[in-house]
Design an enzyme around this catalytic site. Structure first.
Site: not given
Length: 485
Positions: A36, A132-133, A187, A190-191, A194, A265, A455
């Site tokens: 767009s 990240s950031g 990453k 990392h999340n 977080e 997400k 088991r």
């Protein structure tokens, strides 16, 4: 624009715009494109306002691609999944052998590995780069985790080193992570860390607010103070800020008006799924994910609260009388110890994947590039880097000499906080599962012998013995039946 630009960026939502401006500000002329066109014009306008930065906008993909110097490097920042494939298809039509595409989004690492192969067939290079950031980091210096073609990384290393967050004693927060989808995988974890971090901070808040009866003004003070010591980090800093913001639409503080329902997400969920796939225990991260699921059931929770109130469950929770200063100190220690567990789980997950894929990832180097720019940046990442520098093959952060000592020093406070929360009817799934992780990991004998016996009883799965090598099966049912007769 007569001379070609140094690099291109496609996808001008918040992250894309800010990263493009950051690159331009560091002196690298950049071409930008978005499907767009209004976003293109908006970005060009911002570049003018922010100091006539060398940023050039294009409304069609062909002129965008052709405006970049060869070998061309294009960063794409669009939504993960199909939009990435569509953008690659649009741009690669005008690209030539030796050109390079970098996906800067939160992509599933296997998609990156697939795309790297597809691009190689067209003679193009490919990188999957975690960034990240948030918008602030993208504009002023993020932590970046590029993985894939090393040749492609070398094309843009000079740009990344300048654009990344700069930490005075340890350098730019970027490094070549490794082959394939390793950048995206790192990453993703990392999340996941977080997620754990945010949940633990929320639990600390809940205990201080619900049991300690701290006001928002007091919480602002406490978190500001914590941010000067061992908990110094981006997340503690922003938490302190949040407690200081008054509501602009009514009386009181804004945090009290925010609906207790968390969005997500998907990277946290992927982290927990990968942990299960690799048989790596990540209970703190899993607990944080479960907490987000439960927060989503707002209407059900409101109804459940009514049901349990009318059946008298709230009467069993005795108001705990606490020494406020002692509680604040205990919660700080519990939060720190729990955080170590969350990071330990994340690092173990990265190591397990690295071994499986042959990526040869350097855990200490990851701790270094997370020290600035990223959401989990924290002073104790220095300590984590130190632990892996001392022993690159460290089995678990918990057994590093320094961290082990700190866990021991904090465990009494940690146990007090978890017990206090349980007795007050407040859920602390992150802190509790961190403590259970610590208690399981430090015991040389667990009740798993009984699990294995069960088991073998119902499924003939066999078991090992502690005194004789080999696999054994016992007909437990027959022996039990005989003894009953």
């Amino acid at each position: 624009m007569a001379t070609p630009t140094r690099i291109g960026l496609a996808g001008l939502a918040v992250m894309g715009q800010n990263l493009a401006l950051n690159i331009a500000e560091k002196g690298f002329p950049i071409s930008v494109y978005n499907r767009s066109t209004s976003k293109v014009d908006e970005t060009v306008e911002r570049a003018k306002k922010e100091g006539n930065l060398p940023l050039y906008g294009f409304h069609d993909p062909e002129s965008f691609v052709l405006s970049i110097q060869k070998p061309r490097v294009i960063i794409i920042l669009v939504k993960a999944g199909l939009p990435v494939d569509q953008t690659i298809k649009t741009l690669s039509a005008f690209m030539e052998k030796g050109d390079c595409i970098i996906d800067g989004g939160n992509e599933w690492y296997e998609n990156t590995e697939r795309r790297e192969k597809e691009m190689a067939e067209l003679g193009l290079l490919y990188l999957g780069m975690g960034v990240s950031g948030g918008e602030e980091g993208a504009r002023n210096g993020p932590s970046m985790m590029p993985g894939g073609s090393f040749e492609a990384y070398k094309y843009i290393e000079d740009i990344l080193l300048k654009v990344a967050a700069q930490v005075p004693d340890s350098g730019p927060c970027v490094t070549y992570i490794g082959e394939g989808g390793s950048g995206n995988f790192v990453k993703m974890v990392h999340n996941g860390i977080e997620y754990g971090d945010i949940q633990l901070i929320a639990e600390a808040y809940d205990v201080l607010r619900s049991v300690g009866k701290l006001s928002n003004a007091e919480l602002h003070e406490v978190f500001s103070e914590w941010n000067k010591g061992e908990l110094l980090s981006f997340l503690i800093e922003i938490t302190a800020d949040i407690f200081g913001v008054k509501d602009d639409k009514a009386d009181g503080y804004l945090v009290d008006k925010v609906l207790d329902k968390t969005g997500m997400k998907g990277t946290g969920k992927w982290t927990v799924q990968q942990a299960a796939e690799l048989s790596v225990a990540a209970p703190t991260i899993a607990a944080s994910l479960d907490s987000r699921f439960l927060s989503g059931l707002k209407d059900e929770r409101v109804q459940a609260a009514k049901v349990f109130e009318s059946s008298g469950v709230s009467d069993i929770f005795v108001e705990q009388s606490v020494d406020k200063n002692q509680l604040i100190d205990d919660v700080r220690k519990a939060l720190y110890a729990s955080k170590i567990c969350s990071y330990a789980q994340g690092m173990n997950l990265i190591r397990a994947k690295s071994v499986e894929k042959g990526w040869d990832l350097k855990l200490g180097e990851l701790a270094r590039i997370w020290k600035g720019g990223c959401i989990i940046r924290a002073i104790f990442l220095d300590r984590i880097k130190g632990a892996y520098d001392r022993n690159p093959d460290l089995a678990n952060l918990l057994v590093d000499e320094e961290f082990a000592k700190e866990m021991v020093e904090r465990q009494s406070a940690w146990r007090r906080v978890v017990c206090l929360a349980i007795n007050s009817g407040i859920s602390t799934p992150g802190m509790s599962s961190s403590l259970a992780y610590f208690d399981s990991y430090r015991r040389d004998s667990l009740p798993a012998n009984l699990v294995q016996a069960q088991r073998d009883y119902f499924g003939a799965h066999t078991y090992e013995r502690i005194d004789v090598p080999g696999a054994f099966h016992t007909e437990w049912f027959k022996i039990a039946k005989q003894s009953k007769n």
